[in-house]
Write a protein that holds these residues in place. Structure first.
Motif, PDB file in Angstrom:
ATOM      1  N   GLN A 122       1.680   7.313   5.615  1.00  0.00           N
ATOM      2  CA  GLN A 122       0.912   6.233   5.017  1.00  0.00           C
ATOM      3  C   GLN A 122       1.191   4.907   5.721  1.00  0.00           C
ATOM      4  O   GLN A 122       0.266   4.115   5.975  1.00  0.00           O
ATOM      5  CB  GLN A 122       1.243   6.125   3.526  1.00  0.00           C
ATOM      6  CG  GLN A 122       0.356   5.171   2.747  1.00  0.00           C
ATOM      7  CD  GLN A 122      -1.091   5.622   2.721  1.00  0.00           C
ATOM      8  OE1 GLN A 122      -1.375   6.808   2.570  1.00  0.00           O
ATOM      9  NE2 GLN A 122      -2.005   4.689   2.876  1.00  0.00           N
ATOM     10  N   PHE A 123       2.438   4.654   6.032  1.00  0.00           N
ATOM     11  CA  PHE A 123       2.789   3.412   6.733  1.00  0.00           C
ATOM     12  C   PHE A 123       2.090   3.337   8.076  1.00  0.00           C
ATOM     13  O   PHE A 123       1.520   2.291   8.438  1.00  0.00           O
ATOM     14  CB  PHE A 123       4.308   3.349   6.908  1.00  0.00           C
ATOM     15  CG  PHE A 123       4.790   2.038   7.468  1.00  0.00           C
ATOM     16  CD1 PHE A 123       5.189   1.015   6.619  1.00  0.00           C
ATOM     17  CD2 PHE A 123       4.852   1.832   8.838  1.00  0.00           C
ATOM     18  CE1 PHE A 123       5.641  -0.196   7.132  1.00  0.00           C
ATOM     19  CE2 PHE A 123       5.292   0.630   9.361  1.00  0.00           C
ATOM     20  CZ  PHE A 123       5.688  -0.385   8.505  1.00  0.00           C
ATOM     21  N   LEU A 124       2.113   4.422   8.838  1.00  0.00           N
ATOM     22  CA  LEU A 124       1.484   4.416  10.161  1.00  0.00           C
ATOM     23  C   LEU A 124      -0.023   4.254  10.059  1.00  0.00           C
ATOM     24  O   LEU A 124      -0.640   3.541  10.866  1.00  0.00           O
ATOM     25  CB  LEU A 124       1.836   5.696  10.911  1.00  0.00           C
ATOM     26  CG  LEU A 124       3.306   5.882  11.290  1.00  0.00           C
ATOM     27  CD1 LEU A 124       3.513   7.207  11.995  1.00  0.00           C
ATOM     28  CD2 LEU A 124       3.780   4.741  12.167  1.00  0.00           C
ATOM     29  N   TRP A 125      -0.650   4.936   9.094  1.00  0.00           N
ATOM     30  CA  TRP A 125      -2.099   4.831   8.948  1.00  0.00           C
ATOM     31  C   TRP A 125      -2.522   3.400   8.656  1.00  0.00           C
ATOM     32  O   TRP A 125      -3.455   2.879   9.256  1.00  0.00           O
ATOM     33  CB  TRP A 125      -2.580   5.752   7.822  1.00  0.00           C
ATOM     34  CG  TRP A 125      -2.544   7.198   8.186  1.00  0.00           C
ATOM     35  CD1 TRP A 125      -2.605   7.739   9.442  1.00  0.00           C
ATOM     36  CD2 TRP A 125      -2.431   8.309   7.285  1.00  0.00           C
ATOM     37  NE1 TRP A 125      -2.526   9.110   9.373  1.00  0.00           N
ATOM     38  CE2 TRP A 125      -2.427   9.489   8.079  1.00  0.00           C
ATOM     39  CE3 TRP A 125      -2.332   8.411   5.901  1.00  0.00           C
ATOM     40  CZ2 TRP A 125      -2.335  10.754   7.523  1.00  0.00           C
ATOM     41  CZ3 TRP A 125      -2.238   9.677   5.354  1.00  0.00           C
ATOM     42  CH2 TRP A 125      -2.236  10.834   6.148  1.00  0.00           C
ATOM     43  N   VAL A 126      -1.837   2.757   7.731  1.00  0.00           N
ATOM     44  CA  VAL A 126      -2.224   1.402   7.342  1.00  0.00           C
ATOM     45  C   VAL A 126      -1.826   0.399   8.411  1.00  0.00           C
ATOM     46  O   VAL A 126      -2.572  -0.531   8.716  1.00  0.00           O
ATOM     47  CB  VAL A 126      -1.606   1.038   5.978  1.00  0.00           C
ATOM     48  CG1 VAL A 126      -2.006  -0.365   5.561  1.00  0.00           C
ATOM     49  CG2 VAL A 126      -2.036   2.045   4.912  1.00  0.00           C
ATOM     50  N   TRP A 127      -0.649   0.561   8.990  1.00  0.00           N
ATOM     51  CA  TRP A 127      -0.177  -0.375  10.008  1.00  0.00           C
ATOM     52  C   TRP A 127      -1.116  -0.388  11.213  1.00  0.00           C
ATOM     53  O   TRP A 127      -1.367  -1.451  11.790  1.00  0.00           O
ATOM     54  CB  TRP A 127       1.236   0.015  10.436  1.00  0.00           C
ATOM     55  CG  TRP A 127       1.883  -0.953  11.392  1.00  0.00           C
ATOM     56  CD1 TRP A 127       1.765  -0.972  12.754  1.00  0.00           C
ATOM     57  CD2 TRP A 127       2.748  -2.042  11.050  1.00  0.00           C
ATOM     58  NE1 TRP A 127       2.508  -1.991  13.285  1.00  0.00           N
ATOM     59  CE2 TRP A 127       3.126  -2.673  12.263  1.00  0.00           C
ATOM     60  CE3 TRP A 127       3.256  -2.529   9.843  1.00  0.00           C
ATOM     61  CZ2 TRP A 127       3.979  -3.773  12.305  1.00  0.00           C
ATOM     62  CZ3 TRP A 127       4.107  -3.623   9.881  1.00  0.00           C
ATOM     63  CH2 TRP A 127       4.459  -4.240  11.085  1.00  0.00           C
ATOM     64  N   ASN A 128      -1.623   0.767  11.612  1.00  0.00           N
ATOM     65  CA  ASN A 128      -2.475   0.864  12.800  1.00  0.00           C
ATOM     66  C   ASN A 128      -3.964   0.776  12.486  1.00  0.00           C
ATOM     67  O   ASN A 128      -4.789   0.907  13.395  1.00  0.00           O
ATOM     68  CB  ASN A 128      -2.201   2.182  13.528  1.00  0.00           C
ATOM     69  CG  ASN A 128      -0.794   2.260  14.077  1.00  0.00           C
ATOM     70  OD1 ASN A 128      -0.258   1.272  14.573  1.00  0.00           O
ATOM     71  ND2 ASN A 128      -0.177   3.428  13.980  1.00  0.00           N
ATOM     72  N   THR A 150       0.823  -1.201   0.000  1.00  0.00           N
ATOM     73  CA  THR A 150       0.000   0.000   0.000  1.00  0.00           C
ATOM     74  C   THR A 150       0.858   1.253   0.000  1.00  0.00           C
ATOM     75  O   THR A 150       0.611   2.195  -0.773  1.00  0.00           O
ATOM     76  CB  THR A 150      -0.924   0.011   1.229  1.00  0.00           C
ATOM     77  OG1 THR A 150      -1.805  -1.114   1.178  1.00  0.00           O
ATOM     78  CG2 THR A 150      -1.745   1.291   1.278  1.00  0.00           C
ATOM     79  N   THR A 151       1.866   1.298   0.849  1.00  0.00           N
ATOM     80  CA  THR A 151       2.740   2.472   0.928  1.00  0.00           C
ATOM     81  C   THR A 151       3.471   2.707  -0.387  1.00  0.00           C
ATOM     82  O   THR A 151       3.557   3.840  -0.877  1.00  0.00           O
ATOM     83  CB  THR A 151       3.748   2.297   2.069  1.00  0.00           C
ATOM     84  OG1 THR A 151       3.049   2.049   3.292  1.00  0.00           O
ATOM     85  CG2 THR A 151       4.609   3.543   2.222  1.00  0.00           C
ATOM     86  N   VAL A 207      -5.641  -3.925   0.369  1.00  0.00           N
ATOM     87  CA  VAL A 207      -4.627  -3.025  -0.181  1.00  0.00           C
ATOM     88  C   VAL A 207      -5.255  -2.013  -1.128  1.00  0.00           C
ATOM     89  O   VAL A 207      -4.965  -0.808  -1.061  1.00  0.00           O
ATOM     90  CB  VAL A 207      -3.531  -3.833  -0.899  1.00  0.00           C
ATOM     91  CG1 VAL A 207      -2.601  -2.908  -1.676  1.00  0.00           C
ATOM     92  CG2 VAL A 207      -2.737  -4.665   0.104  1.00  0.00           C
ATOM     93  N   LEU A 208      -6.124  -2.473  -2.022  1.00  0.00           N
ATOM     94  CA  LEU A 208      -6.754  -1.563  -2.985  1.00  0.00           C
ATOM     95  C   LEU A 208      -7.594  -0.504  -2.279  1.00  0.00           C
ATOM     96  O   LEU A 208      -7.617   0.666  -2.693  1.00  0.00           O
ATOM     97  CB  LEU A 208      -7.613  -2.361  -3.965  1.00  0.00           C
ATOM     98  CG  LEU A 208      -6.858  -3.225  -4.975  1.00  0.00           C
ATOM     99  CD1 LEU A 208      -7.840  -4.032  -5.820  1.00  0.00           C
ATOM    100  CD2 LEU A 208      -5.974  -2.363  -5.872  1.00  0.00           C
TER     101      LEU A 208
END
Length: 299
Positions: free
Chosen positions: A227-233, A105-106, A167-168
């Motif tokens: 973006q990494f933090l948003w998706v990871w959490n 995603t990132t 992911v999409l």
């Protein structure tokens, strides 16, 4: 000559601004004292993280009997048994699911947004301004209104409950902010650099790869961290679109909350594991993060 000089409006020299009591206090507290205060605030911010780490390294019996701060007098209570139990509970699969969701995603958001931002910033094509206004308008669209339509669409195409579906969804809702952020950074690049590259015969793709993308590293790094933090959490999208076999760590931890009293060892170690990787990422790229946040603030 004298008359003209006398008739000219006189300018009053105001001198230095008056120093108030607050100004003097701030000046005296500057330098080393402010740095000490900032360090203390940073350490205070890390106290919950330290407590979570200690709890994850002690047994359930010890955590139930005393507070985590007693570890400073009883360091022998620390053990890695909780992490062994965590791995035995199947949490490893959830960890890799989180990685397989977050990393693609990132990368996709950064790649697509960077190209779109360059087009909106430096390429002239019909509907460019209208397209950018639509992108800005998408920033205020809440995720919740798209859950049911997208779930119905995913069910029709057969990707509901899969990692690519999650992911999409993240990519689609991460692009508006990413394009907005990078476009505003790219427009600050001197146009003379792009014109010189065009005069040398460089194509738009070459200019983007060799000129714009390297100069945009601070903003791109900041976007990557966000973006990494948003998706990871994230947990909402995982709850809706991820099946149990494809669930990330947030959903796996949420499923353990029903038995909090009996499995605090798994919850604490899992929560610390999910926390430590974003912290490492942030501290590794904090220099670029600060540069990206300050970019454009001074002209």
């Amino acid at each position: 000559m004298t008359t003209a000089t006398a008739a000219a409006p006189a300018e009053v020299y105001a001198g230095a601004p008056r120093r108030t009591v607050i100004t003097r206090i701030v000046d005296r507290l500057g330098g080393g004292a402010v740095q000490v205060v900032m360090v203390l605030l940073g350490l205070f911010w890390l106290v919950p993280t330290l407590g979570l780490m200690v709890v994850s390294l002690r047994s359930v019996k010890v955590n139930s009997a005393e507070g985590w701060w007693t570890v400073f007098t009883k360091p022998a209570e620390l053990t890695i048994q909780n992490y062994s139990n965590l791995l035995a509970s199947g949490f490893t699969a959830s960890f890799w699911n989180t990685v397989f969701i977050t990393v693609p995603t990132t990368i996709l958001v950064i790649g697509i947004a960077a190209m779109a931002a360059y087009a909106f910033a430096w390429m002239d094509f019909p509907g460019r301004d209208l397209g950018f206004l639509i992108v800005v308008g998408l920033l205020i669209v809440p995720i919740q209104i798209a859950l049911i339509p997208v779930a119905s669409f995913y069910g029709g195409v057969g990707i509901f409950g899969t990692i690519p579906g999650v992911v999409l969804f993240h990519v689609a809702f991460g692009l508006p902010f990413a394009i907005f952020l990078l476009r505003n950074f790219f427009v600050g690049i001197p146009s003379s650099l792009l014109e010189a590259a065009r005069m040398d015969g460089a194509s738009e793709v070459t200019i983007f790869i060799r000129v714009v993308f390297p100069l945009g590293k601070p903003a791109i790094a900041s976007l990557g961290i966000f973006q990494f933090l948003w998706v990871w959490n994230d947990m909402l999208i995982a709850l809706v679109f991820a099946n149990p076999e494809n669930q990330p760590m947030t959903k796996a931890l949420q499923s353990q909350m029903r038995q909090f009293g009996s499995n605090v060892d798994i919850l604490s170690s899992g929560a610390f594991l999910s926390l430590i990787i974003p912290l490492v990422l942030f501290f590794a790229f904090q220099r670029y993060f600060v540069q990206g946040m300050m970019a454009g603030s001074v002209k």
